[in-house]
Design an enzyme around this catalytic site. Structure first.
Site, mmCIF file in Angstrom:
data_model
loop_
_atom_site.group_PDB
_atom_site.id
_atom_site.type_symbol
_atom_site.label_atom_id
_atom_site.label_comp_id
_atom_site.label_asym_id
_atom_site.label_seq_id
_atom_site.Cartn_x
_atom_site.Cartn_y
_atom_site.Cartn_z
ATOM 1 N N HIS A 139 -19.465 1.874 18.349
ATOM 2 C CA HIS A 139 -18.565 1.452 19.055
ATOM 3 C C HIS A 139 -17.848 2.953 19.812
ATOM 4 O O HIS A 139 -16.486 3.253 19.663
ATOM 5 C CB HIS A 139 -17.233 0.816 18.331
ATOM 6 C CG HIS A 139 -17.628 -0.729 18.101
ATOM 7 N ND1 HIS A 139 -17.839 -1.688 18.758
ATOM 8 C CD2 HIS A 139 -18.225 -0.706 16.802
ATOM 9 C CE1 HIS A 139 -18.465 -2.600 17.999
ATOM 10 N NE2 HIS A 139 -18.782 -2.159 16.992
ATOM 11 N N ASN A 196 -16.080 -8.944 17.885
ATOM 12 C CA ASN A 196 -17.023 -8.540 18.940
ATOM 13 C C ASN A 196 -16.902 -9.713 20.036
ATOM 14 O O ASN A 196 -16.001 -10.499 19.983
ATOM 15 C CB ASN A 196 -18.586 -8.582 18.518
ATOM 16 C CG ASN A 196 -18.825 -7.331 17.955
ATOM 17 O OD1 ASN A 196 -18.372 -6.211 18.104
ATOM 18 N ND2 ASN A 196 -19.688 -7.279 16.863
#
EC number: 1.11.1.6
Length: 486
Positions: free
Chosen positions: A53, A126
């Site tokens: 990320h 997510n």
């Protein structure tokens, strides 16, 4: 009026254009503290990027309660319809570095921080309701396969599919990743999921297990593989630009927050009927079995003033739950309860919770002291809690959770070959319209054309077991690709 330039200690800088030197040609003098401080800070402007990320975009907003769920949880942020809670959201790609393109085929992070009156609640998820693996001990290995080959420093389809083909549990997520939803059109047009199984506890101490869902009100939009590749070259910051510009233009994106809930007994009965572990992150709870229940609306309506301070230094951890919430036996969640906070201690620092974007909006007090950047260091208060002669009065996890029963012999259990890793992946495949099936075949054919024959055949076997048409379609797409290059 332009402010006076100073050093970080507030001392007036006389000249910011010319270094202090011995004569007009130098050499330079070590006593030029402003020069030294300026160069030292410049060398340290980059904190370590997130291992996953790394590239993200963020915004502030509000969560507004629209439906009463007090029967499930005593958490105060839900205790009144119309109640608003300030929040911060960070979207991201997963495998790429900070300079990578926003449109790469990759899951998208969807991390939320709610600044509640009882402390910060972090919902870390997510844009997919499932994940590639079910045990956190595999996580570092999996992420390494998504990064760069240690010799060539290139992304390697061989590494990726070598791992995936030996971990059939990944097929469900791989199918989602190589479908059209693998390249969402920015961050505003995708759904979000807590993915893990969490729990909610009501005022009577009763617990239900829960899955969190966020449905985009902008509508789902995805990029074709060709458009995603084009934008990666012409506008690699496409998703960042789209989100920031929309909010700046007061086109505030919104998501409907919903939950699936189930008692422990309901999950036991469901597992007995389906054979699926309800706490397995590679599986979903079908909506037909556990319908979605509306909770509220999330709206993003304010851009950060400074990217580094508010987006890059934002720190999330699924361990941050408020009273009325709890965890579950989800193995991946259990691993992340440690891993996320530990990553922030390394990446941002011991006192990362003191930074404005991470600090709770409610009063807080603890015996933590000192360390780097200790903004709130307790003043003259004692830095310990005295032991009481009567002892303490513990109550579960402090969240009202009475706990759940544990059983079994401590050991390492390999579920490979004993659990169903194919039915849900096949169900997802069969839900896709004909054109999206073909897109899935073509998207998989690209990287699979670059892997070894052994890995290819191993992966094709998984497609076959999910649905014979799945394997057949991928084979045809690979053959077409090879023929066109001949």
């Amino acid at each position: 009026m332009k402010p006076t330039l100073t050093t970080a200690s507030g001392i007036h800088v006389v000249d910011n254009q010319n270094s202090l030197s011995a004569g007009p040609r130098g050499p330079l003098l070590l006593q030029d503290f402003h020069l030294i401080e300026k160069l030292q800070h410049f060398n340290r402007e980059r904190i370590p990027e997130r291992v996953v990320h790394a590239k993200g975009s963020g915004a502030y907003g509000t969560f507004t309660v629209t439906h009463d769920i007090s029967r499930y949880t005593k958490a105060k942020l839900f205790n009144q319809i119309g109640k608003q809670t300030e929040m911060f959201v960070r979207f991201s790609t997963v495998g790429g570095e900070r300079g990578s393109a926003d449109t790469e085929r990759d899951p998208r992070g969807f991390a939320m921080k709610f600044y509640t009156e009882e402390g910060n609640w972090d919902l870390v998820g997510n844009n997919t309701p499932m994940f590639f693996i079910k045990d956190p001990i595999k996580f570092p290995d999996f992420v390494h396969t998504q990064k760069r080959d240690p010799q060539t420093n290139l992304k390697s389809p061989n590494m990726m599919f070598d791992f995936w083909s030996k971990a059939p549990e990944s097929l469900h997520q791989v199918t989602m990743l190589f479908s059209d939803r693998g390249t969402p059109d920015g961050y505003r047009h995708m759904d979000g999921f807590g993915s893990h199984t969490y729990s909610l506890i009501n005022a009577d101490g009763e617990r239900v297990f829960v899955k969190w869902h966020l449905r985009t009100q902008q509508g789902i939009k995805n990029l074709s593989a060709a458009d995603a590749a084009r934008l990666a070259g012409t506008d690699p910051d496409y998703a960042q630009r789209d989100l920031f510009t929309a909010i700046a233009n007061k086109e505030f994106p919104r998501w409907e927050v919903r939950i699936q809930v189930a008692t422990e007994q309901q999950l036991q009965e469901w597992e007995a009927r389906t054979g699926w572990n309800p706490y397995d992150l590679t599986k979903i709870w079908p909506h037909s079995d556990f319908p979605l229940i509306p909770v509220g609306i999330m709206e993003l309506n304010r851009n950060p003033a400074n990217y580094h301070a508010e987006v890059e230094q934002a720190a999330f951890s699924p361990a941050n739950l408020v009273p009325g919430m709890g965890y579950s036996p989800d193995k991946m969640l259990q691993g992340r309860l440690f891993g996320y906070h530990d990553a922030q201690l390394y990446r941002v620092g011991t006192n990362h919770q003191h930074l404005p974007v991470n600090a709770p909006r409610c009063p807080f007090h603890n015996q933590q002291r000192d360390g780097s950047m200790a903004i709130h260091n307790g003043g003259a208060e004692v830095n310990y809690e005295a032991v009481t002669a009567q002892g303490s009065n513990p109550s579960g996890f402090g969240h009202g959770d009475k706990g759940w029963a544990l059983s079994g012999v401590a050991g390492r259990y390999d579920s490979r070959g004993t659990e169903d890793d194919y039915t849900q992946a096949g169900n997802l495949f069969r839900l896709l319209p004909a054109q999206e099936k073909q897109n899935l075949f073509d998207n998989l054919a690209g990287p699979l054309s670059q892997v070894s024959e052994e890995i290819l055949q191993r992966q094709l076997t998984h497609f076959d077991q999910a649905d014979p048409a799945y394997g057949q379609g991928v084979r045809a797409a690979i053959e077409k690709r090879r023929t066109s290059k001949a």
